[in-house]
Design a protein around this motif. Sequence first.
Motif, PDB file in Angstrom:
ATOM      1  N   UNK A   4     -50.671  32.684 -17.677  1.00 31.84           N
ATOM      2  CA  UNK A   4     -49.910  33.419 -16.658  1.00 31.84           C
ATOM      3  C   UNK A   4     -48.447  32.973 -16.649  1.00 31.84           C
ATOM      4  N   UNK A   5     -48.226  31.685 -16.811  1.00 29.18           N
ATOM      5  CA  UNK A   5     -46.884  31.128 -16.683  1.00 29.18           C
ATOM      6  C   UNK A   5     -45.954  31.436 -17.836  1.00 29.18           C
ATOM      7  N   UNK A   6     -46.471  31.534 -19.067  1.00 31.88           N
ATOM      8  CA  UNK A   6     -45.608  31.755 -20.232  1.00 31.88           C
ATOM      9  C   UNK A   6     -44.810  33.063 -20.123  1.00 31.88           C
ATOM     10  N   UNK A  64     -51.138  24.396 -14.615  1.00 33.93           N
ATOM     11  CA  UNK A  64     -51.095  25.252 -15.796  1.00 33.93           C
ATOM     12  C   UNK A  64     -49.983  26.287 -15.712  1.00 33.93           C
ATOM     13  N   UNK A  65     -49.793  26.872 -14.530  1.00 34.43           N
ATOM     14  CA  UNK A  65     -48.733  27.871 -14.359  1.00 34.43           C
ATOM     15  C   UNK A  65     -47.361  27.247 -14.603  1.00 34.43           C
ATOM     16  N   UNK A  66     -47.112  26.073 -14.000  1.00 33.67           N
ATOM     17  CA  UNK A  66     -45.829  25.392 -14.181  1.00 33.67           C
ATOM     18  C   UNK A  66     -45.621  25.030 -15.654  1.00 33.67           C
ATOM     19  N   UNK A  67     -46.677  24.550 -16.313  1.00 29.03           N
ATOM     20  CA  UNK A  67     -46.593  24.224 -17.727  1.00 29.03           C
ATOM     21  C   UNK A  67     -46.270  25.473 -18.546  1.00 29.03           C
ATOM     22  N   UNK A  68     -46.908  26.593 -18.205  1.00 30.25           N
ATOM     23  CA  UNK A  68     -46.639  27.841 -18.915  1.00 30.25           C
ATOM     24  C   UNK A  68     -45.219  28.328 -18.703  1.00 30.25           C
ATOM     25  N   UNK A  91     -41.292  23.555 -23.824  1.00 33.91           N
ATOM     26  CA  UNK A  91     -41.755  22.192 -23.542  1.00 33.91           C
ATOM     27  C   UNK A  91     -42.622  22.190 -22.288  1.00 33.91           C
ATOM     28  N   UNK A  92     -43.901  22.510 -22.465  1.00 37.18           N
ATOM     29  CA  UNK A  92     -44.800  22.589 -21.314  1.00 37.18           C
ATOM     30  C   UNK A  92     -45.639  21.354 -21.091  1.00 37.18           C
ATOM     31  N   UNK A  93     -45.382  20.293 -21.855  1.00 35.75           N
ATOM     32  CA  UNK A  93     -46.209  19.100 -21.758  1.00 35.75           C
ATOM     33  C   UNK A  93     -46.067  18.274 -20.495  1.00 35.75           C
ATOM     34  N   UNK A  94     -44.850  18.076 -19.950  1.00 33.83           N
ATOM     35  CA  UNK A  94     -44.679  17.149 -18.815  1.00 33.83           C
ATOM     36  C   UNK A  94     -45.609  17.368 -17.625  1.00 33.83           C
ATOM     37  N   UNK A  95     -45.808  18.604 -17.107  1.00 30.01           N
ATOM     38  CA  UNK A  95     -46.736  18.755 -15.979  1.00 30.01           C
ATOM     39  C   UNK A  95     -48.155  18.323 -16.325  1.00 30.01           C
TER      40      UNK A  95
END
Length: 249
Positions: free
Chosen positions: A87-89, A139-143, A151-155
């Motif tokens: 959803x986030x991407x 997951x949404x924030x990472x996306x 760079x979706x790794x930090x969350x």
Amino acid sequence: METVFDTIPQFAAVCLALAVAEAVYVLLGFGAGLIAVGSLALLMPEVRDVVVMLLLVNLPAELYVVGSSWRNVAWRGILVVFAGIAVGIPLGAWLLDRGEPTALLTMLGAVLVVVGGVFLVAPLQRAAPVPSWLSLPVGVVSGVLTGLFGTGGPPLIFYYHLKGVDKTTFRSSLMAIFLLMTFVRMPSYAAFGLVTGPRMWSALAVIPAVLLGAWIGYRIHLRIEEAAFRRLVSAALVLIGVLLLVRRF
């Protein structure tokens, strides 16, 4: 067999950078992009060559770690996180299209430095009470961050670090998420003509160096203690934050 390498010294330097990146990736479960893209951008003028080649060479390590640690992956939670990422991407891509979100990138870098520094000085002694419903927003924030900056790794790192999972579960869970993302990205890249013959041959050419790095990372992972592993993760968070801030300013 045409490759993207111009000279033998360039090829050797790329192999060294990828070996280091893969060792860190297998050791911690993240960090390959941070190291490889940053260093290979100095060696290879075409960034698409770097991104596609890295996607291809990471796949064996992801398959191996997830396959060998299958029972340590909390698949139910992973699938919820990945649903949020899906959803986030697009949302992140939309935000990127609407403007230049440099303020968000700066804020992310600052948060990583502060939180990673706190973890480094006062590491968690036990798991924090993280509610299960939080996996979807994470997951949404990472996306969103993946769509914005790649760079979706930090969350995800924060999430599993706070949960206080052991190093094997931490690593295998992150790698499982990245593996799912690879399965989504690869056909997308192929559809846009990014997966070319020279890039595939180049990925095959560096596989021995990648496998060596992965083996080194795996051996260190087996030997390192839990406390030292958590310190490494915290230090990596600070490093990512500093690099983001440097890139911003």
